[in-house]
Design an enzyme around this catalytic site. Structure first.
Site, PDB file in Angstrom:
ATOM      1  N   ALA A 194      11.876  69.462-117.371  1.00 15.01           N
ATOM      2  CA  ALA A 194      11.137  70.371-118.247  1.00 15.01           C
ATOM      3  C   ALA A 194       9.788  70.764-117.669  1.00 15.01           C
ATOM      4  CB  ALA A 194      10.936  69.735-119.625  1.00 15.01           C
ATOM      5  N   LYS A 195       9.327  70.052-116.642  1.00 16.35           N
ATOM      6  CA  LYS A 195       8.049  70.328-115.966  1.00 16.35           C
ATOM      7  C   LYS A 195       6.909  70.536-116.957  1.00 16.35           C
ATOM      8  CE  LYS A 195      10.284  72.124-111.836  1.00 16.35           C
ATOM      9  NZ  LYS A 195      11.690  72.106-112.330  1.00 16.35           N
ATOM     10  N   ARG A 196       6.770  69.599-117.868  1.00 19.13           N
ATOM     11  CA  ARG A 196       5.688  69.648-118.852  1.00 19.13           C
ATOM     12  C   ARG A 196       4.374  69.204-118.208  1.00 19.13           C
ATOM     13  NH1 ARG A 196       8.882  72.671-121.451  1.00 19.13           N
ATOM     14  NH2 ARG A 196      10.039  71.873-123.239  1.00 19.13           N
TER      15      ARG A 196
END
Length: 277
Positions: free
Chosen positions: A95-97
């Site tokens: 999700a590359k938060r």
């Protein structure tokens, strides 16, 4: 529950370090004869798990391909994550938060809180609001025995200029992140830590970057459709044997899209990936 690092080491020893990406794009679902719907995305993920007979160390669902369906997509992502973990297959949610303060806390709670339906084993993040800004995120992940993979050197060529830019102290952005990750892992204990890194298998400086991350698992995207092979991972990251996870997504359909075809491809790739142990 045992630590993230211990669970992943055990899974790798049992099945191989291969990380199988679940990327149900519209074109991929079409090639599999599945509808471009949330249900189609779930069926694809389930087909991959069943093709591998749940004998995988870890899968990596790309959250964007589920989010595009709105609430129904999130629902099936929850179902797929629950199914996978219930059968002993670890999940790395891609999700590359990355954010600050209470927002970072909220993201971490969404993916690591024991009561969350999105509960995962690990999550990808970025640190371009500052590595220290991830501290609340990391604290929640570690408290719940989760893992975090920080993007350090991505496989896309557009990332090179930013990630190799030099800071005032002479370090590149990637080297600075590698040092901070290593220092943060050392606060947890010796050996491999819960904070891993994303280092693209196509990066020309992959070996140097991997060397700067001695206590981290390394997720290596770019194998298959982006041009790298598992042999390339072995050649470019020789010091990362036993802790590098070659990620294969679209390439699992190389021999066809039926369950039998996917099983053949995954088994062959797992055997190749064992060379990285």
């Amino acid at each position: 529950m045992s630590t993230f690092a211990a669970r992943l080491q055990q899974a790798i020893a049992q099945h191989s370090p291969l990380c199988v990406g679940i990327d149900p794009s519209a074109s991929l679902l079409k090639s599999c004869g599945l509808p471009d719907t949330a249900e189609g995305a779930f069926e694809f993920g389930k087909r991959v798990l069943e093709a591998a007979q749940y004998e995988l160390s870890i899968i990596k669902p790309q959250v964007a391909f589920f989010e595009r369906f709105g609430s129904s997509g999130i629902r099936v992502l929850e179902e797929l994550t629950k199914l996978s973990r219930s059968r002993g297959v670890m999940v790395l949610s891609d999700a590359k938060r990355g954010d600050i303060d209470t927002t970072a806390e909220a993201y971490a709670e969404a993916y690591f809180s024991p009561s969350s339906p999105l509960r995962t084993d690990a999550l990808t993040t970025h640190a371009y609001l500052g590595f220290e800004a991830l501290e609340k995120f990391l604290a929640i992940a570690l408290r719940n025995d989760g893992g975090v993979f920080v993007v350090v050197r991505s496989s896309n060529p557009e990332g090179r200029e930013l990630q190799q830019a030099r800071l005032q102290n002479g370090e590149s952005v990637a080297a600075n992140l590698s040092r901070l990750i290593t220092e943060r892992n050392a606060r947890v204990g010796s050996g491999l830590g819960p904070i891993g890194a994303v280092v693209g298998a196509t990066c020309e400086d992959a070996a140097e970057t991997a060397d700067q991350l001695p206590s981290s698992f390394i997720l290596a995207p770019g194998v298959g459709a982006q041009g790298a092979t598992i042999q390339d991972v072995l050649r470019r990251m020789p010091a990362a044997r036993g802790r590098v996870l070659p990620n294969v997504s679209r390439a699992i359909l190389a021999n066809g899209s039926t369950e039998s075809d996917i099983r053949t491809t995954i088994r062959a790739m797992q055997e190749q990936a064992k060379q990285l142990l």
